[in-house]
Write an enzyme that holds these catalytic residues in place. Structure first.
Site, PDB file in Angstrom:
ATOM      1  N   GLU A 123     -10.109   6.070   2.172  1.00  0.00           N
ATOM      2  CA  GLU A 123     -10.221   5.174   3.185  1.00  0.00           C
ATOM      3  C   GLU A 123     -10.215   6.174   4.644  1.00  0.00           C
ATOM      4  O   GLU A 123      -9.553   7.055   4.641  1.00  0.00           O
ATOM      5  CB  GLU A 123      -9.307   4.138   3.428  1.00  0.00           C
ATOM      6  N   GLU A 130       0.852  -1.172  -0.024  1.00  0.00           N
ATOM      7  CA  GLU A 130      -0.006  -0.121  -0.065  1.00  0.00           C
ATOM      8  C   GLU A 130       0.786   1.251   0.161  1.00  0.00           C
ATOM      9  O   GLU A 130       2.002   1.287   0.782  1.00  0.00           O
ATOM     10  CB  GLU A 130      -1.104  -0.193   1.339  1.00  0.00           C
TER      11      GLU A 130
END
Length: 407
Positions: free
Chosen positions: A322, A213
């Protein structure tokens, strides 16, 4: 740090932090403070000593130190002494040379590319070193325990992490890239967590997931402020043992200009100038390692030996935003992206563009097919995509969180 400084630190934190003791080279949770505002000199000494030992473990010796305008301390560490080589699989190794760069439809440029705040003064690390953001005593004290420091926070058994993303899955993906504009989202919460990133993944969620990520984030619990910062994260065991940036050994950094966890500057403004970062993650055809590129700079790589399912190829890629909602199922006031819905578009909503994946030969970037949109709570945060000649594959995403349609 002298004893008086230690006493001040304990007084400030005694009402909100658990007592920490050092055992087996690790800080452990003890009973919460109960009528222990004042502690003995012996207890203060032991606590101060345990923190000092842990900080020495976390921070590598520096050949040069740079003070960032935001107060961060950047240590220039010799490349062969970086945290990666503490990993059992990498001990004794040295950083590899640059990889072959895939060609094709990447459309990466330096137009309005954001930089890092620490380097804007003109200071830089010397050749043969890498910049590492120093971990401080305050960073450790904010963590609930040493075992949680630098790790992704979650609330077990809930949908506390909420997303607005585009994704591809059920394929063989050797890399992903995108440009994403940079924002500083807000929220009425003591521990703000909001990010935009790419996920390169293989395996099963909550079982054997491997993921790489990379993107920008605000994580007040980890960094101690609300600045927008560049980060990486990886896991080989579904988030059970994994860390942000270089807190866990594994990622091998080769670049002396990029510091993980450092603040990004400048950032985009609503109805104003937009600033972005351009990121690529791909599997090198020669070594099989997963390389990271920031704009035109190779930053470093995750050795393929770190992974199980990502050892060969990724099976899904996500791009998007997110947030962490610790009040779930109640709606959060935390913004995602710019804090505005995708429908507002350019200069108002956050975006990803020039979204690409790497072809099976690992030498050419192509636009992905079968892209799908997903939002956990579309009335709170949403996503809307398209394709254009100038932007390639793109989408707008994000939202304000709690509103009349999101409660």
């Amino acid at each position: 740090m002298d004893l008086s400084s230690s006493i001040i630190c304990i007084l400030l934190h005694s009402l909100v932090f658990v007592s920490l003791i050092y055992s087996n080279n690790s800080l452990k949770i003890k009973k919460p403070f109960v009528n222990q505002t004042f502690r003995s000199e012996d207890e203060l000494y032991k606590l101060n000593e345990s923190i000092a030992i842990r900080l020495k473990q976390l921070n590598k010796p520096a050949v040069k130190t740079i003070l960032s305008p935001d107060g961060d301390i950047i240590d220039c560490v010799l490349t062969h002494q970086q945290p990666a080589f503490d990993h059992p699989l990498l001990k004794g190794q040295k950083p590899l040379g640059p990889p072959d760069i895939p060609k094709g439809n990447n459309q990466m440029d330096n137009f309005n590319e954001s930089a890092q705040l620490w380097s804007l003064s003109g200071e830089s690390c010397p050749d043969g070193t890498i910049p590492i953001r120093r971990i401080t005593e305050q960073d450790l004290l904010r963590a609930s325990s040493d075992s949680r420091f630098g790790r992704k926070f979650s609330i077990m058994g809930s949908n506390s992490h909420q997303h607005a993303i585009q994704y591809v899955q059920d394929g063989e993906f050797y890399g992903a890239q995108a440009s994403l504009n940079v924002w500083n989202p807000h929220g009425e919460t003591p521990d703000l967590f909001s990010l935009a990133q790419m996920w390169v993944m293989a395996g099963t969620f909550e079982k054997d997931l491997n993921t790489i990520e990379v993107g920008w984030q605000i994580d007040q619990r980890f960094y101690g402020d609300r600045r927008t910062r560049f980060f990486i994260f990886w896991t080989a065991d579904a988030y059970r043992n994994s860390c942000y940036n270089l807190q866990c050994p594994g990622f091998v950094q080769t670049n002396k200009d990029i510091a993980f966890g450092a603040a990004i500057s400048p950032i985009s403004t609503y109805n104003g100038k937009q600033f972005k970062i351009s990121l690529s993650v791909w599997k090198d055809v020669k070594t099989g390692n997963w390389w990271l590129r920031y704009g035109y700079k190779n930053v470093g790589y995750w050795p393929s030996s770190l992974f199980t399912n990502l050892k060969d190829v990724a099976s899904k890629v996500h791009w998007g935003g997110e947030i962490l909602n610790e009040q779930y199922p109640k709606a959060s006031s935390i913004q995602m992206g710019s804090g505005h819905f995708p429908e507002e578009g350019w200069q108002k909503a956050a975006y990803f563009n020039n979204i690409n994946v790497l072809n099976s030969k690992r030498d050419y970037w192509v636009q992905p097919t079968n892209l799908q949109n997903y939002a956990d709570s579309p009335n709170c945060y949403n996503v809307k995509g398209g394709v254009s000649r100038n932007w390639g594959t793109f989408f707008y995403y994000g939202g304000p969180g709690r509103n009349k349609n999101c409660l």
